[in-house]
Design a protein around this motif. Structure first.
Motif, mmCIF file in Angstrom:
data_model
loop_
_atom_site.group_PDB
_atom_site.id
_atom_site.type_symbol
_atom_site.label_atom_id
_atom_site.label_comp_id
_atom_site.label_asym_id
_atom_site.label_seq_id
_atom_site.Cartn_x
_atom_site.Cartn_y
_atom_site.Cartn_z
ATOM 1 N N THR A 44 0.832 -1.205 0.000
ATOM 2 C CA THR A 44 0.000 0.000 0.000
ATOM 3 C C THR A 44 0.864 1.251 0.000
ATOM 4 O O THR A 44 0.462 2.292 -0.497
ATOM 5 C CB THR A 44 -0.948 0.023 1.221
ATOM 6 N N GLY A 45 2.083 1.150 0.514
ATOM 7 C CA GLY A 45 3.007 2.285 0.516
ATOM 8 C C GLY A 45 3.782 2.424 -0.781
ATOM 9 O O GLY A 45 4.557 3.359 -0.943
ATOM 10 N N GLY A 46 3.619 1.482 -1.713
ATOM 11 C CA GLY A 46 4.278 1.564 -3.013
ATOM 12 C C GLY A 46 5.579 0.783 -3.127
ATOM 13 O O GLY A 46 6.224 0.808 -4.180
ATOM 14 N N SER A 47 6.000 0.105 -2.057
ATOM 15 C CA SER A 47 7.239 -0.682 -2.128
ATOM 16 C C SER A 47 7.022 -1.927 -2.984
ATOM 17 O O SER A 47 5.953 -2.526 -2.970
ATOM 18 C CB SER A 47 7.674 -1.118 -0.726
ATOM 19 N N ARG A 48 8.064 -2.309 -3.714
ATOM 20 C CA ARG A 48 7.989 -3.512 -4.542
ATOM 21 C C ARG A 48 8.051 -4.754 -3.664
ATOM 22 O O ARG A 48 8.832 -4.823 -2.728
ATOM 23 C CB ARG A 48 9.152 -3.535 -5.539
ATOM 24 N N ARG A 49 7.242 -5.758 -4.030
ATOM 25 C CA ARG A 49 7.278 -7.060 -3.369
ATOM 26 C C ARG A 49 7.263 -8.128 -4.466
ATOM 27 O O ARG A 49 6.370 -8.158 -5.316
ATOM 28 C CB ARG A 49 6.074 -7.270 -2.446
ATOM 29 N N TYR A 50 8.256 -8.994 -4.425
ATOM 30 C CA TYR A 50 8.422 -10.021 -5.456
ATOM 31 C C TYR A 50 7.894 -11.363 -4.974
ATOM 32 O O TYR A 50 8.044 -11.736 -3.809
ATOM 33 C CB TYR A 50 9.903 -10.141 -5.835
ATOM 34 N N SER A 51 7.283 -12.099 -5.886
ATOM 35 C CA SER A 51 6.776 -13.443 -5.597
ATOM 36 C C SER A 51 7.816 -14.472 -6.042
ATOM 37 O O SER A 51 8.799 -14.137 -6.713
ATOM 38 C CB SER A 51 5.470 -13.677 -6.362
#
Length: 154
Positions: A44-51
């Motif tokens: 929600t803060g815009g940080s990237r999260r990788y799967s």
């Protein structure tokens, strides 16, 4: 608190962790995201999260790039792999729906026609053949309908 189910598409890894797991520099991951090659989820803060699927894609990009493939060609390969995965998932869904339909409506697609009209038959059931002939006449049919209408009016 509801338990969240994780799969290969669940974004969990921050960019630094993902870069380390993929053997790349974080700036490379940012560039791939900007050009749409490997697009991670966002918090929600815009940080990237990788799967884990993103990590597989990053490793594949590195492999194909080391073999001399251009980034646009790699993007096309990844797009085709995503489409293939989506279509395979849809085939599984449709096969399940068909199986459910067959289980819930056994034999309802088999019909027999005779002097009594058209009737559904249970699957696997055979009827005796008949040599009787039934003639249908549009005029006779209309007269029968009119007679039914006269009786209903009474």
């Amino acid at each position: 608190m509801a338990e969240r189910r994780m799969d290969a598409d669940t974004p969990v890894f921050a960019i630094a962790v993902a870069a380390e797991l993929a053997g790349m520099h974080p700036q490379t991951l940012r560039q791939y995201d900007r050009i749409g090659l490997v697009v991670p989820g966002r918090t929600t803060g815009g940080s990237r999260r990788y799967s884990t699927r993103n990590l597989e894609q990053l490793r594949e990009v590195a492999q194909l790039s080391s073999e001399g493939m251009s980034l646009p060609a790699i993007a096309r390969v990844l797009a085709l792999e995503n489409e293939n995965r989506t279509l395979r998932r849809r085939v599984v869904e449709l096969e399940g729906a068909l199986r459910t339909e067959r289980e819930n409506r056994p034999g309802m697609r088999v019909f027999a026609a005779g002097s009594a009209g058209v009737t559904p038959l249970p699957g696997g059931r055979r009827i005796r053949r008949s040599t009787e002939v039934m003639l249908w006449s549009p005029r006779a049919h209309r007269r029968a309908d009119e007679a039914d209408g006269d009786e209903r009016a009474r």
